[in-house]
Design an enzyme around this catalytic site. Sequence first.
Site, PDB file in Angstrom:
ATOM      1  N   THR A  43     -17.077  -6.195   4.684  1.00 23.29           N
ATOM      2  CA  THR A  43     -17.033  -7.698   4.922  1.00 23.29           C
ATOM      3  C   THR A  43     -17.905  -8.015   5.987  1.00 23.29           C
ATOM      4  O   THR A  43     -17.914  -7.318   7.064  1.00 23.29           O
ATOM      5  CB  THR A  43     -15.314  -7.961   5.069  1.00 23.29           C
ATOM      6  OG1 THR A  43     -14.624  -7.592   3.943  1.00 23.29           O
ATOM      7  CG2 THR A  43     -15.160  -9.550   5.545  1.00 23.29           C
ATOM      8  N   ALA A  86     -17.060  -0.470   8.087  1.00 20.63           N
ATOM      9  CA  ALA A  86     -17.715   0.058   6.875  1.00 20.63           C
ATOM     10  C   ALA A  86     -16.789   1.483   6.734  1.00 20.63           C
ATOM     11  O   ALA A  86     -17.381   2.472   7.555  1.00 20.63           O
ATOM     12  CB  ALA A  86     -19.127   0.289   6.975  1.00 20.63           C
ATOM     13  N   ARG A 130      -3.900  -4.005  10.505  1.00 18.93           N
ATOM     14  CA  ARG A 130      -2.984  -4.349   9.244  1.00 18.93           C
ATOM     15  C   ARG A 130      -2.079  -5.660   9.675  1.00 18.93           C
ATOM     16  O   ARG A 130      -1.823  -6.371   8.843  1.00 18.93           O
ATOM     17  CB  ARG A 130      -2.054  -3.151   8.865  1.00 18.93           C
ATOM     18  CG  ARG A 130      -3.104  -2.093   8.054  1.00 18.93           C
ATOM     19  CD  ARG A 130      -2.424  -0.876   7.646  1.00 18.93           C
ATOM     20  NE  ARG A 130      -3.281  -0.012   6.987  1.00 18.93           N
ATOM     21  CZ  ARG A 130      -3.422   1.268   6.790  1.00 18.93           C
ATOM     22  NH1 ARG A 130      -2.153   1.886   7.243  1.00 18.93           N
ATOM     23  NH2 ARG A 130      -4.324   1.698   5.978  1.00 18.93           N
ATOM     24  N   GLU A 141      -7.897  -2.909   4.029  1.00 23.85           N
ATOM     25  CA  GLU A 141      -7.276  -2.569   4.880  1.00 23.85           C
ATOM     26  C   GLU A 141      -5.942  -1.671   4.476  1.00 23.85           C
ATOM     27  O   GLU A 141      -4.848  -1.481   5.100  1.00 23.85           O
ATOM     28  CB  GLU A 141      -6.536  -3.688   5.879  1.00 23.85           C
ATOM     29  CG  GLU A 141      -7.530  -4.258   6.808  1.00 23.85           C
ATOM     30  CD  GLU A 141      -8.318  -3.489   7.512  1.00 23.85           C
ATOM     31  OE1 GLU A 141      -9.510  -2.996   7.376  1.00 23.85           O
ATOM     32  OE2 GLU A 141      -7.818  -2.811   8.691  1.00 23.85           O
ATOM     33  N   GLY A 142      -6.304  -1.061   3.212  1.00 25.42           N
ATOM     34  CA  GLY A 142      -5.027  -0.345   2.731  1.00 25.42           C
ATOM     35  C   GLY A 142      -4.335  -1.281   1.693  1.00 25.42           C
ATOM     36  O   GLY A 142      -3.812  -2.138   1.983  1.00 25.42           O
ATOM     37  N   GLU A 161     -16.419   3.892   0.436  1.00 26.19           N
ATOM     38  CA  GLU A 161     -17.802   4.416  -0.332  1.00 26.19           C
ATOM     39  C   GLU A 161     -17.578   4.345  -1.730  1.00 26.19           C
ATOM     40  O   GLU A 161     -16.436   4.058  -2.072  1.00 26.19           O
ATOM     41  CB  GLU A 161     -18.018   5.956   0.217  1.00 26.19           C
ATOM     42  CG  GLU A 161     -18.212   6.011   1.581  1.00 26.19           C
ATOM     43  CD  GLU A 161     -18.334   7.360   2.361  1.00 26.19           C
ATOM     44  OE1 GLU A 161     -18.125   8.300   1.374  1.00 26.19           O
ATOM     45  OE2 GLU A 161     -18.706   7.520   3.318  1.00 26.19           O
ATOM     46  N   GLY A 210     -17.238   6.714  -3.819  1.00 22.09           N
ATOM     47  CA  GLY A 210     -16.295   7.769  -4.099  1.00 22.09           C
ATOM     48  C   GLY A 210     -15.035   7.809  -3.321  1.00 22.09           C
ATOM     49  O   GLY A 210     -14.062   8.723  -3.516  1.00 22.09           O
TER      50      GLY A 210
HETATM   51  C1  LIG Z   1     -13.725  -8.308  -0.798  1.00 23.36           C
HETATM   52  C2  LIG Z   1     -13.346  -6.959  -0.280  1.00 23.36           C
HETATM   53  C3  LIG Z   1     -13.730  -7.074   0.872  1.00 23.36           C
HETATM   54  C4  LIG Z   1     -13.594  -5.637   1.511  1.00 23.36           C
HETATM   55  N1  LIG Z   1     -14.053  -5.302   2.763  1.00 23.36           N
HETATM   56  C5  LIG Z   1     -13.914  -4.183   3.173  1.00 23.36           C
HETATM   57  C6  LIG Z   1     -14.494  -3.772   4.563  1.00 23.36           C
HETATM   58  O1  LIG Z   1     -14.678  -4.539   5.438  1.00 23.36           O
HETATM   59  N2  LIG Z   1     -14.535  -2.578   4.982  1.00 23.36           N
HETATM   60  C7  LIG Z   1     -14.133  -1.569   4.018  1.00 23.36           C
HETATM   61  O2  LIG Z   1     -14.472  -0.382   4.338  1.00 23.36           O
HETATM   62  N3  LIG Z   1     -13.704  -1.731   2.955  1.00 23.36           N
HETATM   63  C8  LIG Z   1     -13.843  -2.893   2.219  1.00 23.36           C
HETATM   64  N4  LIG Z   1     -13.097  -3.370   1.221  1.00 23.36           N
HETATM   65  C9  LIG Z   1     -12.641  -2.152   0.436  1.00 23.36           C
HETATM   66  C10 LIG Z   1     -11.256  -1.979   0.379  1.00 23.36           C
HETATM   67  O3  LIG Z   1     -10.709  -1.515   1.363  1.00 23.36           O
HETATM   68  C11 LIG Z   1     -10.830  -1.040  -0.919  1.00 23.36           C
HETATM   69  O4  LIG Z   1     -10.984  -1.605  -2.202  1.00 23.36           O
HETATM   70  C12 LIG Z   1      -9.363  -0.525  -0.974  1.00 23.36           C
HETATM   71  O5  LIG Z   1      -9.303   0.378   0.169  1.00 23.36           O
HETATM   72  C13 LIG Z   1      -9.134   0.202  -2.090  1.00 23.36           C
HETATM   73  O6  LIG Z   1     -10.004   1.034  -2.637  1.00 23.36           O
HETATM   74  P1  LIG Z   1     -10.597   1.186  -4.050  1.00 23.36           P
HETATM   75  O7  LIG Z   1     -11.047  -0.212  -4.256  1.00 23.36           O
HETATM   76  O8  LIG Z   1     -11.420   2.310  -4.103  1.00 23.36           O
HETATM   77  O9  LIG Z   1      -9.278   1.515  -4.987  1.00 23.36           O
HETATM   78  P2  LIG Z   1      -8.657   2.782  -5.380  1.00 23.36           P
HETATM   79  O10 LIG Z   1      -8.449   3.594  -4.039  1.00 23.36           O
HETATM   80  O11 LIG Z   1      -9.234   3.660  -6.472  1.00 23.36           O
HETATM   81  O12 LIG Z   1      -7.301   2.233  -5.899  1.00 23.36           O
HETATM   82  C14 LIG Z   1      -6.847   1.650  -7.142  1.00 23.36           C
HETATM   83  C15 LIG Z   1      -5.513   1.632  -7.507  1.00 23.36           C
HETATM   84  O13 LIG Z   1      -4.930   2.568  -7.276  1.00 23.36           O
HETATM   85  C16 LIG Z   1      -3.862   2.512  -6.220  1.00 23.36           C
HETATM   86  N5  LIG Z   1      -3.647   3.738  -5.778  1.00 23.36           N
HETATM   87  C17 LIG Z   1      -4.647   4.654  -5.204  1.00 23.36           C
HETATM   88  N6  LIG Z   1      -4.140   5.756  -4.509  1.00 23.36           N
HETATM   89  C18 LIG Z   1      -2.785   5.737  -4.827  1.00 23.36           C
HETATM   90  C19 LIG Z   1      -1.407   6.626  -4.759  1.00 23.36           C
HETATM   91  N7  LIG Z   1      -2.140   7.621  -3.946  1.00 23.36           N
HETATM   92  N8  LIG Z   1      -0.641   6.188  -4.902  1.00 23.36           N
HETATM   93  C20 LIG Z   1      -0.263   4.852  -5.629  1.00 23.36           C
HETATM   94  N9  LIG Z   1      -1.347   4.056  -5.830  1.00 23.36           N
HETATM   95  C21 LIG Z   1      -2.651   4.436  -5.488  1.00 23.36           C
HETATM   96  C22 LIG Z   1      -4.344   1.459  -5.420  1.00 23.36           C
HETATM   97  O14 LIG Z   1      -3.336   0.949  -4.773  1.00 23.36           O
HETATM   98  C23 LIG Z   1      -5.162   0.537  -6.332  1.00 23.36           C
HETATM   99  O15 LIG Z   1      -4.002  -0.446  -6.763  1.00 23.36           O
HETATM  100  C24 LIG Z   1     -13.167  -4.557   0.750  1.00 23.36           C
HETATM  101  C25 LIG Z   1     -12.844  -4.738  -0.626  1.00 23.36           C
HETATM  102  C26 LIG Z   1     -13.036  -5.941  -1.207  1.00 23.36           C
HETATM  103  C27 LIG Z   1     -12.723  -6.124  -2.880  1.00 23.36           C
END
Ligand SMILES: Cc1cc2nc3c(=O)[nH]c(=O)nc-3n(C[C@H](O)[C@H](O)[C@H](O)COP(=O)(O)OP(=O)(O)OC[C@H]3O[C@@H](n4cnc5c(N)ncnc54)[C@H](O)[C@@H]3O)c2cc1C
Length: 404
Positions: free
Chosen positions: A169, A135, A258, A381-382, A138, A140
Amino acid sequence: MINLETPKKFRPLIGQAHQVAVNLLRPNSRKYDLLEHAYPIELDMLAAMIDGMSDSGASTGAGASGVRRSEEEPEDDRVKNGSNLASVLSIIEMCWGDVGLLLSMPRQGLGNSAIASVANDEQHERFDGLWASMAITEPGTGSDSANIATTAVLDGDDYVLNGEKIFVTAGDRCDAVVVWATLDKDLGRAAIKSFVVPKGTPGMNVERLEHKLGIRSSDTATIRFEDCRVPKDNLLGSPDVDAQQGFAGAMATFDNTRPLVAAMAIGCARASLELTKDLLEDSGVTIDYDRPALTQSAAAAAFLQMEADWEAAYLLTLQAAWMADNRQPNSLEASMAKAKAGRVGSDITLRCVELAGSIGYSEHDLLEKWSRDSKILDIFEGTQQIQQLIVARRLLGKSSADLK
Ligand SMILES: Cc1cc2nc3c(=O)[nH]c(=O)nc-3n(C[C@H](O)[C@H](O)[C@H](O)COP(=O)(O)OP(=O)(O)OC[C@H]3O[C@@H](n4cnc5c(N)ncnc54)[C@H](O)[C@@H]3O)c2cc1C
């Protein structure tokens, strides 16, 4: 000399993983895609089998829990094909079967990789056998994981956690959650630590499950922590806040996880390629590996292009895992593999839907499902964009403050 053969010692493992994919994952793939949030009970039997194989020593590193790096000096200079490579190879096979079901495998969560990567020996033993989710995200904080707002405050022999984690997940089904929290937000990213919080700990509550585009058999939970106390020994790694080391401790997990997510994308894309090749051949399209792509039909040329991209992602992923097994720093290669495999996986699975036309789009086959399942592998995972940023920083020698 570069040897591109799969190491001989892993062939039985790959064979077993493929049999599981054929006999258990594929046959249940559509069922649990439709039955979102239902627990795939068939996986319990499989988990028991894997536990038996691990206990007997018949299998090493078949899943996410196998990605521990050895601290010991190698006995000689010979290269090692170890548990990171084994994990990647078996995950490719299992995700040829079904990505969502692989993510629902008991005791193979991404939190298990975190424990394997950063726990000390005592913790490693104590948390052995747990199914752990991870986890970080968040409301934000997504890509910018240095911005984590969940707090961990030391009070006597416990840390007290407060905050909300989303998109976890296996967050509902797991036995424990590895939670990233900050010891002191003013101290920046160096103060972010991970904590193992067992399920049932007062103050930790699963609030809801997401409905999703793909990997619908995998549960994705929102978890709230309210004055949730965990023993201080559940902090993974060192409790010291080392500004020099910065985020490196927590980030070490990603060097191991990764390549695993890249492997998921590669397995799913291979499934799409194989079925599409059969469909093309059934409709009279011949793919000739001895002739230039541009002298063949458009469909054959598209297919050859996809296979070449797939091969590049596959080799990058093996390289990143192999480097981890051989104690070589692999942050750059892990991000390259994840960026390439995430993108190629999404592109290939969607292009296969396109090439197969109405068959690709219908639920008679799994092509449409694979295109939905693969998208997440380009996000969690990024994201692909974040991996590219990491690669650029490393190649150009820039810090995260220099290149955002
Ligand atoms: C089905 C599912 C399972 C998941 N499982 C887990 C889990 O087990 N544990 C966990 O902790 N998280 C989990 N996540 C969360 C996931 O890791 C995040 O969704 C992911 O890190 C992206 O964060 P965000 O959704 O807030 O998007 P944002 O960070 O808001 O990004 C939105 C878009 O902007 C782009 N972006 C952001 N910053 C930059 C930058 N500096 N330069 C260029 N582009 C940028 C991103 O690439 C993306 O395309 C899960 C998400 C989903 C949908």
